[in-house]
Design a protein around this motif. Structure first.
Motif, PDB file in Angstrom:
ATOM      1  N   ASP A  62      -1.365  19.972  -4.524  1.00 28.84           N
ATOM      2  CA  ASP A  62      -0.736  18.639  -4.503  1.00 28.84           C
ATOM      3  C   ASP A  62      -1.284  17.726  -5.597  1.00 28.84           C
ATOM      4  O   ASP A  62      -0.826  16.592  -5.748  1.00 28.84           O
ATOM      5  N   LEU A  63      -2.288  18.216  -6.351  1.00 28.53           N
ATOM      6  CA  LEU A  63      -3.020  17.339  -7.268  1.00 28.53           C
ATOM      7  C   LEU A  63      -2.117  16.648  -8.294  1.00 28.53           C
ATOM      8  O   LEU A  63      -2.141  15.424  -8.448  1.00 28.53           O
ATOM      9  N   LEU A  64      -1.304  17.444  -8.952  1.00 24.67           N
ATOM     10  CA  LEU A  64      -0.457  16.907 -10.015  1.00 24.67           C
ATOM     11  C   LEU A  64       0.542  15.902  -9.461  1.00 24.67           C
ATOM     12  O   LEU A  64       0.729  14.810 -10.012  1.00 24.67           O
ATOM     13  N   CYS A  65       1.139  16.253  -8.367  1.00 27.86           N
ATOM     14  CA  CYS A  65       2.148  15.395  -7.740  1.00 27.86           C
ATOM     15  C   CYS A  65       1.511  14.060  -7.331  1.00 27.86           C
ATOM     16  O   CYS A  65       2.063  12.988  -7.574  1.00 27.86           O
ATOM     17  N   ALA A  66       0.306  14.134  -6.744  1.00 28.78           N
ATOM     18  CA  ALA A  66      -0.390  12.911  -6.324  1.00 28.78           C
ATOM     19  C   ALA A  66      -0.707  12.054  -7.553  1.00 28.78           C
ATOM     20  O   ALA A  66      -0.473  10.840  -7.566  1.00 28.78           O
ATOM     21  N   GLY A  67      -1.218  12.691  -8.606  1.00 27.11           N
ATOM     22  CA  GLY A  67      -1.568  11.964  -9.822  1.00 27.11           C
ATOM     23  C   GLY A  67      -0.342  11.299 -10.444  1.00 27.11           C
ATOM     24  O   GLY A  67      -0.384  10.119 -10.816  1.00 27.11           O
ATOM     25  N   GLU A  68       0.757  12.049 -10.512  1.00 27.30           N
ATOM     26  CA  GLU A  68       1.991  11.518 -11.118  1.00 27.30           C
ATOM     27  C   GLU A  68       2.481  10.284 -10.366  1.00 27.30           C
ATOM     28  O   GLU A  68       2.975   9.336 -10.969  1.00 27.30           O
ATOM     29  N   GLN A  69       2.360  10.319  -9.030  1.00 31.25           N
ATOM     30  CA  GLN A  69       2.847   9.166  -8.251  1.00 31.25           C
ATOM     31  C   GLN A  69       2.074   7.901  -8.614  1.00 31.25           C
ATOM     32  O   GLN A  69       2.591   6.802  -8.506  1.00 31.25           O
ATOM     33  N   ILE A  70       0.842   8.090  -9.066  1.00 30.67           N
ATOM     34  CA  ILE A  70       0.025   6.915  -9.414  1.00 30.67           C
ATOM     35  C   ILE A  70       0.311   6.472 -10.843  1.00 30.67           C
ATOM     36  O   ILE A  70       0.596   5.307 -11.093  1.00 30.67           O
ATOM     37  N   VAL A  71       0.298   7.426 -11.787  1.00 30.29           N
ATOM     38  CA  VAL A  71       0.420   6.984 -13.185  1.00 30.29           C
ATOM     39  C   VAL A  71       1.864   6.721 -13.605  1.00 30.29           C
ATOM     40  O   VAL A  71       2.100   6.022 -14.585  1.00 30.29           O
ATOM     41  N   VAL A 113       0.855  -1.201   0.000  1.00 26.13           N
ATOM     42  CA  VAL A 113       0.000   0.000   0.000  1.00 26.13           C
ATOM     43  C   VAL A 113       0.880   1.236   0.000  1.00 26.13           C
ATOM     44  O   VAL A 113       1.865   1.311   0.741  1.00 26.13           O
ATOM     45  N   ARG A 114       0.528   2.194  -0.842  1.00 28.11           N
ATOM     46  CA  ARG A 114       1.197   3.508  -0.760  1.00 28.11           C
ATOM     47  C   ARG A 114       0.179   4.539  -0.325  1.00 28.11           C
ATOM     48  O   ARG A 114      -0.948   4.559  -0.831  1.00 28.11           O
ATOM     49  N   ILE A 115       0.598   5.382   0.628  1.00 33.42           N
ATOM     50  CA  ILE A 115      -0.278   6.480   1.064  1.00 33.42           C
ATOM     51  C   ILE A 115       0.171   7.724   0.321  1.00 33.42           C
ATOM     52  O   ILE A 115       1.345   8.113   0.393  1.00 33.42           O
ATOM     53  N   ILE A 116      -0.723   8.295  -0.442  1.00 29.91           N
ATOM     54  CA  ILE A 116      -0.373   9.433  -1.294  1.00 29.91           C
ATOM     55  C   ILE A 116      -1.063  10.683  -0.748  1.00 29.91           C
ATOM     56  O   ILE A 116      -2.271  10.682  -0.511  1.00 29.91           O
ATOM     57  N   VAL A 117      -0.246  11.719  -0.564  1.00 31.37           N
ATOM     58  CA  VAL A 117      -0.740  12.916   0.134  1.00 31.37           C
ATOM     59  C   VAL A 117      -1.424  13.884  -0.836  1.00 31.37           C
ATOM     60  O   VAL A 117      -0.874  14.220  -1.886  1.00 31.37           O
ATOM     61  N   LEU A 118      -2.607  14.313  -0.463  1.00 36.19           N
ATOM     62  CA  LEU A 118      -3.310  15.358  -1.218  1.00 36.19           C
ATOM     63  C   LEU A 118      -3.879  16.347  -0.181  1.00 36.19           C
ATOM     64  O   LEU A 118      -5.042  16.276   0.200  1.00 36.19           O
ATOM     65  N   ASN A 119      -3.008  17.229   0.282  1.00 34.99           N
ATOM     66  CA  ASN A 119      -3.417  18.146   1.357  1.00 34.99           C
ATOM     67  C   ASN A 119      -4.151  19.363   0.839  1.00 34.99           C
ATOM     68  O   ASN A 119      -4.898  20.004   1.574  1.00 34.99           O
ATOM     69  N   CYS A 120      -3.874  19.741  -0.417  1.00 37.68           N
ATOM     70  CA  CYS A 120      -4.547  20.901  -0.990  1.00 37.68           C
ATOM     71  C   CYS A 120      -4.494  20.777  -2.514  1.00 37.68           C
ATOM     72  O   CYS A 120      -3.821  19.885  -3.042  1.00 37.68           O
ATOM     73  N   GLU A 121      -5.197  21.673  -3.171  1.00 49.07           N
ATOM     74  CA  GLU A 121      -5.291  21.642  -4.629  1.00 49.07           C
ATOM     75  C   GLU A 121      -3.911  21.564  -5.290  1.00 49.07           C
ATOM     76  O   GLU A 121      -3.730  20.874  -6.292  1.00 49.07           O
TER      77      GLU A 121
END
Ligand code: B12
Ligand code: SF4
Length: 543
Positions: free
Chosen positions: A48-57, A38-46
Motif C-alpha cells: 500500500d506504500l505507493l498508493c498511500a504516498g500518492e494520496q498525500i503528495v 482529516v484524511r485517514i490513509i490506509v497502509l495495511n502492508c508494504e
C-alpha cells in the motif's frame, strides 16, 4: 479554538485499517473538533506504500501535518519507508509519529530518521491538536507537552508527558465509512477502558500506561459507552460491538458484575434492538457468574481468553500472575456456558524447555474444541522481558526488529523447524488457523441473530474443522520434538520436507471443508428470512 472555526489545510493520518483503527479515529475526532479536515490513509502492508504516498503528495495542497502510526513494532519499517518516500517526493511539511512503539523508541527513531520531525508520546489527542496549531502558525514545537523533538544541535528532547486524557470529555471516534459486516449485521470495535491492571512481563501495555503518568487503568462511564453503542446502532447499523479493552473484566468478579449491570441498564435506556458483544479476558478473571451475566445482559457471543501459556515455567517467565489451574478452569467455565472462546499460546519464550512446550501442546489438545493459534513470544519495546534479554546479553537484531535465540540449541532447533513448517498455517495473511476463528465467529453470530437459519450441524462442523487442525498441529509439533531429540541436525531438512508436505495436505483438505461451510453461511445470510416480508407488503398492511 472551538468547532465553529474552520481551519485552512488538512491533516493526513496514516495507519493500518484492518478494521476501524480506533487510535487514528480518536485522533481524527479530536482534530475535527478543532476545525481541521482529516484524511485517514490506509497502509495495511508494504504493497500500500505507493498508493498511500500518492494520496498525500498528489493532493491539491500538501497536508499541514502527516501523522504516521508507529503503534505496531513489526510494521515500523513500512511507516518509516513512507516518511522517506514522502521526503523524496518533495513533501516539506511536518511529519510526526505516535503509538506504542514510537513512544518507547522516540529517541532512537528521531536520531536515525531525519525524515521524522517529532513523535507524540503516549495518548496523543491533545498533543496532536496542539502540534497541528503550532505547525500551521509556523511556530516552534520545541516545548509542546507530550512531544519528542530534535532540539539544539539535533539533540532529542522529550517534553514531560501530559496527564492521561480525560476519557469522559474526548470526542467519540470518527466513524467514517461503512462498518464491517458479519452474518449480515454491522460490526465495529470500541473501547470502554484504556490500560490494564495486570503486569505481564512481555506486554507493552503495563509499561505504556506507566509512561503516561502512572494511571494504568481507566474506565469510561457505562452511560457514555452505552450512548456510543446506541448511536452506532442507530446511525450505522452496528449490532456487533467488539470491545478492544485489553481486559473487559475488572480485578474482582463483584466489580465486573457491577459494571456489566450498569452498562446493560444504560443500554436498556438506549432502547437497543438485538445486539451482540465480543470481549477479552484474562483467564484468571473468568468466573462462572460473571460469564453468565455477560451472556444474559450484554449478549456476549465470544470471549478471547488471554491464556498466553499453560507451562508452569512460561507463566513465571511471562509474569502472568495466573496458574495452569485457572487456565483450565476458564476454558471449562466458558465451555459449560456454551460460549465461544478462542486463544493464542506463546509456546516458545526465552526460557522454554521441551517439557514446557509439551505442556502447552497438551493444553491445545485438551481444548481443541476452541480455535487457537500458537507462536513465539516476541520482544516489544518498553517491556521488562526485552530489558531482561538485553541485561543477559541475549538481545539480537536491532531496536526495529529485536530478536533472541531460545534457551538451548535443542529448543532453537525445534523453533526453527516450527517456523518453517508452520508459517503458512499460523502466520500467512490468509492462514487457516486464523480463518477458522473467523469461521466459527460467523457461525456463532448467525446463530445469535438468526437461529432459524443456522442448523446446529454448522457449528459442529466449524468445531470439527478447527479441532482437526489443532490435533494435526499438536501431532506434528510432537513429531518435530521427537525428531530433534533423537536425530542429528543433518536430518532436519528431510524431516522438514516431509512434515511440511503433510501439513499442506491436511490444510488443503480442511480448506475445502472451510470453504464449503463459508458458502453455506453466505447463502443463509443472503437468503430472505422466513419471517421477512417484502417492504411493500408490510407497508400495505400497516396502512
Ligand atoms: C485493535 C488492536 C488490533 C487490531 C488492529 C486494528 C487496526 N488498526 O486495524 C488487530 C486485531 C487487527 C490487531 C492486530 C495485531 N496486533 Co494489535 N492491538 C489492538 C489493541 C487491542 C487495541 C488498539 C486500540 O485501538 N487502542 C485504542 C486507542 C484509542 O489507543 P492507542 O492505540 O493506544 O492510541 C493512542 C496512542 O497510542 C496514540 N497513537 C496511536 N497511533 C498513533 C498515530 C499517530 C500518528 C499519533 C500522533 C499518535 C498515535 O494516540 C492514540 C490516541 O490517544 C492493542 C492493545 C492496546 N490497548 O492498544 C493491540 C496491540 C496494539 N496489538 C499488538 C500486536 C502485537 C498486534 C499483532 C502484531 C498481533 C499478531 N501477532 O498478529 C497484529 C498486527 C496488526 C498489523 N498492524 O498489521 C500489540 C503491539 C505491540 C507493539 N509494540 O508492536 C498491542 C499493544 C497488544 C499488546 N498488548 O501487546 N491489533
Ligand atoms: S493481561 Fe493482557 S493486556 Fe494486561 S498486561 Fe497482561 S498481556 Fe498485557
Amino acid at each position: 479554538m472551538n468547532s465553529a472555526v474552520t481551519r485552512h489545510g488538512w491533516i493526513a493520518l496514516v495507519g493500518p485499517e484492518i478494521e476501524e483503527n480506533l487510535s487514528l479515529r480518536y485522533l481524527a475526532a479530536a482534530l475535527t473538533a478543532q476545525g481541521w479536515r482529516v484524511r485517514i490513509i490506509v497502509l495495511n502492508c508494504e504493497d500500500d506504500l505507493l498508493c498511500a504516498g500518492e494520496q498525500i503528495v498528489s493532493a491539491d495542497e500538501p497536508p499541514v501535518l502527516v501523522g504516521l502510526s508507529l503503534a505496531f513494532q513489526w510494521r515500523a519499517h513500512d511507516f518509516l519507508a513512507l516518511a522517506a518516500w514522502l521526503r523524496e517526493a518533495g513533501y516539506r511539511g511536518h511529519i510526526t509519529g505516535g503509538g506504542h512503539f514510537g513512544s518507547f523508541e522516540h529517541a532512537r527513531l528521531l536520531e536515525d530518521f531525519p525524515e521524522l520531525d517529532s513523535i507524540c508520546l503516549h495518548e496523543a489527542e491533545d498533543t496532536v491538536v496542539d502540534l497541528a496549531a503550532r505547525v500551521a502558525r509556523g511556530e516552534s514545537c520545541i516545548d509542546v507537552a507530550g512531544l519528542a523533538v530534535r532540539g539544539e544541535g539535533g539533540k532529542v528532547v522529550a517534553n514531560p508527558p501530559r496527564p492521561p486524557v480525560d476519557l469522559a470529555r474526548l470526542p467519540l471516534p470518527d466513524r467514517r465509512g461503512e462498518p464491517a459486516c458479519c452474518a449480515g449485521h454491522g460490526a465495529a470495535p470500541l473501547v470502554g477502558s484504556r490500560g490494564c491492571y495486570a503486569h505481564c512481563n512481555f506486554c507493552c501495555i503495563a509499561a505504556w500506561h506507566d509512561l503516561g503518568g502512572g494511571r494504568r487503568f481507566r474506565l469510561r462511564a457505562p452511560e457514555d459507552v452505552a450512548a456510543e453503542m446506541g448511536q452506532m446502532q442507530r446511525e450505522r447499523g452496528v449490532d456487533i460491538f467488539i470491545f478492544h479493552d485489553d481486559n473487559f473484566f475488572l480485578p474482582t468478579p463483584r466489580q465486573s458484575m457491577k459494571r456489566i449491570h450498569a452498562l446493560a441498564d444504560a443500554l436498556q435506556r438506549e432502547h437497543m434492538r438485538p445486539f451482540a458483544t465480543v470481549v477479552k479476558a484474562r483467564s484468571a478473571d473468568v468466573d462462572a457468574e460473571t460469564v453468565r451475566l455477560l451472556q444474559e445482559r450484554l449478549h456476549c457471543i465470544r470471549v478471547y481468553v488471554g491464556v498466553e501459556t499453560d507451562a508452569v515455567q512460561g507463566l513465571e517467565t511471562l509474569g502472568r500472575a495466573s496458574t495452569s489451574e485457572q487456565n483450565h478452569a476458564a476454558m471449562a467455565t466458558l465451555r459449560e456456558a456454551g460460549l465461544f472462546a478462542c486463544f493464542n499460546l506463546l509456546v516458545f519464550d526465552p526460557d522454554t524447555q521441551v517439557d514446557g512446550l509439551l505442556e502447552n501442546l497438551d493444553f491445545m489438545e485438551q481444548h481443541a474444541d476452541f480455535p487457537s493459534n500458537f507462536c513465539r513470544t516476541e520482544l516489544y519495546a518498553g517491556t521488562p522481558l526485552l530489558q531482561r534479554m538485553a541485561a543477559e546479553g541475549r538481545l539480537q537484531g536491532d531496536y526495529l526488529r529485536p530478536d533472541y535465540r531460545l534457551a538451548t540449541p535443542e529448543m532453537e532447533r525445534i523453533f526453527q523447524l516450527f517456523m518453517h513448517a508452520f508459517d503458512e498455517r499460523n502466520f500467512a495473511p490468509v492462514s487457516l488457523a486464523n480463518d477458522l476463528m473467523s469461521l466459527r465467529f460467523d457461525v456463532v453470530a448467525l446463530r445469535h441473530f438468526h437461529p432459524e437459519r443456522c442448523p446446529p450441524a454448522w457449528e459442529q462442523e466449524a468445531r470439527a474443522i478447527s479441532a482437526a487442525l489443532i490435533q494435526d498441529s499438536v501431532d506434528v509439533m510432537r513429531r518435530l520434538v521427537h525428531h530433534v531429540r533423537t536425530q542429528p541436525a543433518e536430518q532436519d531438512r528431510a524431516v522438514l520436507r516431509e512434515q511440511s508436505a503433510h501439513l499442506r495436505n491436511v490444510e488443503a483438505r480442511l480448506w475445502t471443508r472451510t470453504r464449503a461451510l463459508q458458502e453455506q453461511l453466505a447463502r443463509a445470510i443472503a437468503a430472505p428470512s422466513p419471517n421477512h416480508r417484502a417492504p411493500e407488503a408490510a407497508a400495505m398492511e400497516s396502512q
